[in-house]
Design a protein around this motif. Structure first.
Motif, PDB file in Angstrom:
ATOM      1  N   UNK A 206       0.851  -1.194   0.000  1.00 14.98           N
ATOM      2  CA  UNK A 206       0.000   0.000   0.000  1.00 14.98           C
ATOM      3  C   UNK A 206       0.889   1.248   0.000  1.00 14.98           C
ATOM      4  N   UNK A 207       0.485   2.251  -0.779  1.00 14.30           N
ATOM      5  CA  UNK A 207       1.122   3.577  -0.717  1.00 14.30           C
ATOM      6  C   UNK A 207       0.022   4.614  -0.655  1.00 14.30           C
TER       7      UNK A 207
ATOM      8  N   UNK B 168      -2.756   3.925  -3.398  1.00 16.26           N
ATOM      9  CA  UNK B 168      -2.138   3.112  -4.456  1.00 16.26           C
ATOM     10  C   UNK B 168      -1.972   1.691  -3.918  1.00 16.26           C
ATOM     11  N   UNK B 169      -2.558   0.725  -4.636  1.00 16.18           N
ATOM     12  CA  UNK B 169      -2.517  -0.676  -4.202  1.00 16.18           C
ATOM     13  C   UNK B 169      -1.772  -1.496  -5.251  1.00 16.18           C
ATOM     14  N   UNK B 170      -0.642  -2.081  -4.843  1.00 11.97           N
ATOM     15  CA  UNK B 170       0.092  -2.977  -5.737  1.00 11.97           C
ATOM     16  C   UNK B 170      -0.308  -4.413  -5.424  1.00 11.97           C
ATOM     17  N   UNK B 171      -0.853  -5.119  -6.432  1.00 12.57           N
ATOM     18  CA  UNK B 171      -1.278  -6.496  -6.244  1.00 12.57           C
ATOM     19  C   UNK B 171      -0.078  -7.436  -6.308  1.00 12.57           C
ATOM     20  N   UNK B 172      -0.304  -8.688  -5.925  1.00 15.07           N
ATOM     21  CA  UNK B 172       0.806  -9.632  -5.878  1.00 15.07           C
ATOM     22  C   UNK B 172       1.377  -9.942  -7.263  1.00 15.07           C
TER      23      UNK B 172
ATOM     24  N   UNK C 191      -1.165  -2.516 -10.669  1.00 10.30           N
ATOM     25  CA  UNK C 191      -1.370  -1.402  -9.741  1.00 10.30           C
ATOM     26  C   UNK C 191      -2.750  -0.794  -9.946  1.00 10.30           C
ATOM     27  N   UNK C 192      -3.470  -0.590  -8.837  1.00 10.27           N
ATOM     28  CA  UNK C 192      -4.767   0.066  -8.854  1.00 10.27           C
ATOM     29  C   UNK C 192      -4.716   1.269  -7.916  1.00 10.27           C
TER      30      UNK C 192
ATOM     31  N   UNK D 175     -11.180  -5.305  -0.871  1.00  5.83           N
ATOM     32  CA  UNK D 175     -11.916  -6.567  -1.026  1.00  5.83           C
ATOM     33  C   UNK D 175     -12.547  -6.666  -2.418  1.00  5.83           C
ATOM     34  N   UNK D 176     -12.913  -5.531  -2.974  1.00  7.53           N
ATOM     35  CA  UNK D 176     -13.425  -5.529  -4.352  1.00  7.53           C
ATOM     36  C   UNK D 176     -12.325  -5.958  -5.319  1.00  7.53           C
ATOM     37  N   UNK D 177     -11.099  -5.456  -5.090  1.00 12.43           N
ATOM     38  CA  UNK D 177      -9.972  -5.836  -5.939  1.00 12.43           C
ATOM     39  C   UNK D 177      -9.636  -7.318  -5.807  1.00 12.43           C
TER      40      UNK D 177
END
Length: 354
Positions: free
Chosen positions: A138-139, A151-155, A159-160, A221-223
């Motif tokens: 998370x940023x 800013x959410x970086x997925x595994x 990036x979303x 949780x939506x992501x």
């Protein structure tokens, strides 16, 4: 449904002929084919019975017969013979697949274009995240005094982001605290693992940004939801080359709906024990697809991702050939995504057709 071998032979012949010609098939045409040791009268009687069983339809009183949706389903399940790709076909597919695909989204989009080109039908490609997706990092970036960007970086390194309004009393130091709490508490968790207890613990640790936690968790949780997918559609205009869509009004309605309504109703997952699936006419959920068929197959991308490719076309499509091409294509895509730096594909050990 049990059919005699003679009925099966006649039904298979009618479907094969109609796929090639798009013209109703008459008993006389069938009787003249090699290997058909039945009289025209016998074939007419069998065609009449197949029609009463709902496997054939008669468009006009004096016309021959065409397969019904039920007829295509019986053909796919019981009569369709395996289609063996020729050496030229496998070479062509391999050449298309040896493109340099660098960005993931562009790669999936390119996959759809290749499939459309090799089948001459509208194609779609799907990249779907499996249920075990997690957040890597998370940023929180202060955008202005009253808002920030999450800013959410997925595994899988995608990036979303989301713009969120700050509480009036929150400051940049509060964002740093919230960022540390999120990275300590919510990374590497699946959607099912973000329980009310976890949410409560994060909220208690978030200080003056506590009211932001539900907003952030809802977004996360939506992501992480099981049905995360991107659908790429291409080749819609290829429908115009099919006899079924020479009617301008029918073609216009289909093309109008294809980009919006139909994409939203296309299957984006397959059952876990099924590699390839065929939906014939009325078996499709979308009303706009009731007179068309969908053939789709899945492939593994790795890193918790799964891909799927499919084509949309008339119920008269050559199911055996398209299934063989999609299956071969998907098998090699799985290999390519598993080993991005792998050498060019090896030519399959396929014999020339006699």
């Amino acid at each position: 449904m049990e059919l005699t071998e003679r009925k099966k032979k006649i039904l298979r012949t009618i479907v094969d002929l109609y796929i090639r010609t798009a013209e109703p098939v008459a008993s006389k045409t069938i009787s003249q084919l090699p290997g058909m040791d039945f009289s025209s009268a016998t074939i007419r009687n069998e065609m009449a019975e197949l029609t009463s069983l709902g496997l054939l339809e008669q468009p006009h009183t004096s016309a021959g017969r065409v397969p019904s949706a039920a007829g295509y389903r019986f053909y796919v399940d019981e009569l369709m013979q395996d289609y063996r790709l020729s050496v030229d076909e496998t070479k062509s597919i391999n050449q298309e697949m040896e493109l340099k695909l660098q960005e993931f989204d562009k790669a999936i989009s390119a996959v759809g274009k290749i499939v459309s080109k090799m089948t001459n039908l509208p194609a779609y490609a799907v990249a779907a995240r499996k249920p075990n997706a997690t957040v890597k990092r998370f940023d929180l970036i202060l955008a202005e005094q009253s808002s920030f960007i999450l800013v959410v970086m997925m595994h899988d390194n995608s990036v979303k982001n989301k713009l969120i309004r700050l509480p009036l009393e929150a400051e940049e130091a509060d964002l740093k605290l919230l960022s540390a709490v999120l990275n300590a508490s919510l990374t590497d968790l699946t959607a099912e693992e973000i329980t009310p207890d976890v949410l409560s613990r994060v909220t208690r640790s978030a200080g003056r940004c506590a009211e932001l936690v539900p907003v952030i968790v809802d977004f996360v949780t939506e992501l992480l939801g099981a049905q995360q997918s991107e659908v790429y559609m291409t080749g819609q205009a290829k429908l115009l080359t099919q006899p079924e869509y020479h009617d301008i009004d029918k073609a216009q309605e289909m093309l109008t709906n294809l980009d919006e309504e139909i994409i939203s109703n296309l299957p984006t997952t397959l059952s876990s024990n099924s590699k390839t699936q065929i939906l014939v006419g009325p078996e499709n959920v979308a009303k706009s697809l009731k007179e068309t068929s969908v053939v789709m197959t899945k492939f593994d991308i790795g890193d918790g991702m799964q891909g799927m490719i499919g084509v949309v076309g008339p119920t008269r499509m050559d199911y055996a050939q398209i299934t063989a091409r999609l299956s071969y294509f998907a098998e090699n895509l799985s290999k390519m995504f598993a080993k991005p730096d792998a050498p060019a594909l090896q030519e399959p050990k396929t014999k020339e057709e006699p």
